[in-house]
Design an enzyme around this catalytic site. Structure first.
Site, mmCIF file in Angstrom:
data_model
loop_
_atom_site.group_PDB
_atom_site.id
_atom_site.type_symbol
_atom_site.label_atom_id
_atom_site.label_comp_id
_atom_site.label_asym_id
_atom_site.label_seq_id
_atom_site.Cartn_x
_atom_site.Cartn_y
_atom_site.Cartn_z
ATOM 1 N N CYS A 79 0.819 -1.202 0.000
ATOM 2 C CA CYS A 79 0.000 0.000 0.000
ATOM 3 C C CYS A 79 0.852 1.252 0.000
ATOM 4 O O CYS A 79 2.055 1.194 0.215
ATOM 5 C CB CYS A 79 -0.905 0.026 1.227
ATOM 6 S SG CYS A 79 -1.993 -1.402 1.319
ATOM 7 N N GLY B 227 -0.485 0.728 -5.069
ATOM 8 C CA GLY B 227 -1.788 0.125 -4.874
ATOM 9 C C GLY B 227 -2.804 0.722 -5.812
ATOM 10 O O GLY B 227 -2.955 1.945 -5.853
ATOM 11 N N ASN C 206 0.518 0.643 5.743
ATOM 12 C CA ASN C 206 1.207 -0.077 4.681
ATOM 13 C C ASN C 206 2.048 -1.161 5.342
ATOM 14 O O ASN C 206 2.844 -0.867 6.222
ATOM 15 C CB ASN C 206 2.098 0.887 3.897
ATOM 16 C CG ASN C 206 3.077 0.170 2.949
ATOM 17 O OD1 ASN C 206 4.183 0.626 2.742
ATOM 18 N ND2 ASN C 206 2.666 -0.953 2.388
ATOM 19 N N TYR D 167 12.044 -3.474 -7.236
ATOM 20 C CA TYR D 167 10.837 -3.371 -8.039
ATOM 21 C C TYR D 167 9.835 -2.346 -7.536
ATOM 22 O O TYR D 167 9.269 -1.600 -8.318
ATOM 23 C CB TYR D 167 10.149 -4.739 -8.088
ATOM 24 C CG TYR D 167 8.769 -4.709 -8.706
ATOM 25 C CD1 TYR D 167 8.601 -4.678 -10.088
ATOM 26 C CD2 TYR D 167 7.627 -4.683 -7.910
ATOM 27 C CE1 TYR D 167 7.328 -4.633 -10.651
ATOM 28 C CE2 TYR D 167 6.358 -4.637 -8.466
ATOM 29 C CZ TYR D 167 6.218 -4.614 -9.832
ATOM 30 O OH TYR D 167 4.971 -4.561 -10.394
HETATM 31 P P1 AMP Z 1 5.832 -13.514 -13.124
HETATM 32 O O1 AMP Z 1 5.193 -13.295 -14.424
HETATM 33 O O2 AMP Z 1 4.879 -14.173 -12.139
HETATM 34 O O3 AMP Z 1 7.156 -14.202 -13.157
HETATM 35 O O4 AMP Z 1 6.088 -12.077 -12.488
HETATM 36 C C1 AMP Z 1 7.229 -11.352 -12.844
HETATM 37 C C2 AMP Z 1 6.851 -9.960 -13.256
HETATM 38 O O5 AMP Z 1 5.998 -9.363 -12.280
HETATM 39 C C3 AMP Z 1 8.087 -9.093 -13.383
HETATM 40 O O6 AMP Z 1 8.021 -8.466 -14.633
HETATM 41 C C4 AMP Z 1 7.971 -8.089 -12.258
HETATM 42 O O7 AMP Z 1 8.266 -6.793 -12.716
HETATM 43 C C5 AMP Z 1 6.552 -8.169 -11.773
HETATM 44 N N1 AMP Z 1 6.460 -8.286 -10.314
HETATM 45 C C6 AMP Z 1 7.343 -8.820 -9.467
HETATM 46 N N2 AMP Z 1 6.895 -8.744 -8.192
HETATM 47 C C7 AMP Z 1 5.706 -8.141 -8.230
HETATM 48 C C8 AMP Z 1 4.734 -7.757 -7.239
HETATM 49 N N3 AMP Z 1 4.923 -7.997 -5.967
HETATM 50 N N4 AMP Z 1 3.621 -7.147 -7.657
HETATM 51 C C9 AMP Z 1 3.414 -6.908 -8.949
HETATM 52 N N5 AMP Z 1 4.277 -7.243 -9.930
HETATM 53 C C10 AMP Z 1 5.408 -7.854 -9.585
#
Ligand code: AMP
Length: 493
Positions: free
Chosen positions: A20, A46, A122, A266
């Protein structure tokens, strides 16, 4: 109308995955408008829902909460006109598996003996279910399924007389990660958990005596309202801001701070400076380290936008390989994680990214992304880049393998869904279809943060998602509270 809460809403995997953004302002004209702007800058933290509670003299609280994006919820002049006052707190919610219900939208607000209090949180509490069971047994009536409501009930039943002592009493009983902003008619309060896992910064708006104070998850929210960065709220610190100025207390004693390293990788916005370190430069340095560690001959370095861009820039300049935008992102769709089912998430990748063929065709491509979680994104992107005519596709990831779930406020799926928890790097390369795959090493990531490597005795960061080194007890998961909360003791448990 949303369905009523079940009597045991959290005992399963419900409502816990929240990342958040929080914002608060004390003593400024148009406090609610500033808060809406701050929340807009924190939208990346968020996108599910937002809320603002504003305080006008003498102690009138007005609230507005909605599901959706900040601009849609607070873009209405009538809504903003109803949020009168010189003080306000706001919250952006990101809950991917929890219930999307208005009753879960923060700031939470309650009337206490001492008056009204709005709370925005958060982070993620790791003993919330246990505390909730005890509170429900004592007669507390929960209105939502968010773990943050525990704060409200703990404050309500505290026997201390003033708000700050009651808050401290509550904070001493919770385990987990939290950055909080709270507002009552006497003060704006900011608090960070003893390890400072989630960020919170302090800013000043307007010079001199009459200047306003601002609290925000990230500095990008100070920038948008023209506030000057003062400092980070420290791990374990509570700041109390009122018309007499700012008072700081540290009720928890000293502990080694463990700021979330994934914020650098990230989560935080690249133009933010967190814990004194600019996010953008850190990501570039991680990219340079990655290039040093995992060099491969190639013609072009292509980021997976947007998350991979700074790391890819660092990689390209270190490797001396041209950087090109070989993948274009459509900005009018949300993050892939927002969509709830695997099937839709799968589709989401195509909605979100498309190949820029002339930059890829006939070339050996190094793709750079920040993380592999389930592997869905990487698999689709590699396939897309191959279809666009790449001769070779090498995947480089600017974080170590994500082998463990986060319980402190970053949304990660259960371990069995984490690709790196179940496969080694060679298998992962095969699964995503890349010619080669490499992750930055743990030490490399720490070097990029200006340390010689990871010091296991005092890492200085929470890196549990990469190491499984959980610094805060996972009480609800393991059933073993390392600290016995006074409340549980009082209930004979
Ligand atoms: P995946 O497709 O499940 O391997 O997710 C990897 C992608 O999701 C990467 O491009 C990251 O930039 C993004 N990512 C990683 N962690 C998160 C998170 N906690 N919330 C949203 N996106 C994420």
């Amino acid at each position: 109308m949303q369905p009523l809460p079940s009597t045991q809403p959290w005992d399963e995997d419900d409502g816990f995955h929240e990342e958040c953004g929080v914002f608060g302002v004390w003593n400024a004209t148009d406090a609610a408008a500033l808060t809406a702007l701050g929340l807009h800058a924190l939208q990346h933290r968020g996108q599910e829902a937002s809320g603002i509670v504003a305080l006008s003299e003498p102690s009138n609280f007005n609230a507005h909460r909605g599901l959706g994006l900040v601009g849609d919820i607070f873009g209405d002049a009538k809504v903003m006109a109803s949020l009168k006052g010189r003080c306000a707190v706001g919250h952006n919610r990101y809950a991917t598996t929890g219930e999307t219900a208005l009753r879960n939208v923060q700031p939470l607000f309650a009337d206490f003996e001492f008056g009204g209090l709005a709370v925005a949180h958060n982070g993620n509490l790791t003993n919330a279910a246990q505390l909730k069971r005890a509170l429900v047994r004592r007669g507390c009536l929960f209105q939502s399924t968010t773990d943050s409501e525990v704060f409200v009930h703990l404050i309500a039943i505290s026997l201390y007389s003033n708000v700050v002592d009651r808050l401290i009493d509550a904070l001493k009983q919770v385990q987990g990660a939290y950055s909080l902003v709270a507002l009552h008619d006497g003060a704006l309060i900011g608090a960070r958990d003893p390890l400072g896992v989630r960020p919170l910064v302090l800013g000043r708006l307007g010079a001199g005596e009459g200047g306003a104070y601002v609290l925000a998850s990230e500095t990008c929210a100070l920038d948008i309202v023209g506030a000057e960065f003062v400092r980070d709220v420290e791990a374990g610190e509570i700041v109390i801001i009122n018309n007499d100025g700012l008072r700081s207390i540290k009720p928890f004693g000293r502990s080694q701070s463990r700021f979330c390293i994934f914020e650098y990788i990230y989560f935080a916005r690249p133009d933010s400076v967190v814990e004194g370190t600019p996010v953008y430069e850190t990501r570039k340095r991680i990219g340079s380290e990655l290039a040093r560690e995992s060099h491969v001959a190639a013609d072009v370095v292509v980021p997976v936008p947007d998350s991979g861009v700074p790391a890819a820039m660092g990689y390209a300049s270190e490797a001396g390989i041209p950087f090109e935008l070989g993948i274009i992102r459509n900005h009018y769709v949300g993050r892939t994680f927002i969509e709830p089912t695997d099937q839709i998430r799968h589709l989401g990748v195509k909605l979100k990214h498309s190949a820029n063929r002339p930059m890829i065709e006939g070339r050996r491509v190094i793709l750079v992304d920040d993380s592999i979680v389930r592997g869905t994104t990487s698999k689709k992107i590699v396939e897309m880049v191959r279809q666009a005519g790449a001769k070779e596709v090498h995947m480089r990831i600017s974080s170590p393998p994500t082998t463990h779930s986060c319980f402190y406020g970053i949304d990660t799926p259960e371990r069995e869904k984490l690709l790196a928890a179940n496969h080694d790097v060679a298998e992962m390369a095969q699964i995503i279809g890349a010619d080669s795959l490499a992750f930055i090493s743990l030490d490399g990531m720490y070097r990029a943060l200006g340390r010689p490597g990871r010091d296991a005795a005092n890492p200085g960061y929470c890196d549990a998602c990469f190491t499984g080194d959980y610094a805060i007890p996972l009480t609800d998961l393991t059933g073993h509270p390392e600290r016995a909360p006074a409340l549980l003791a009082a209930n004979g448990q």
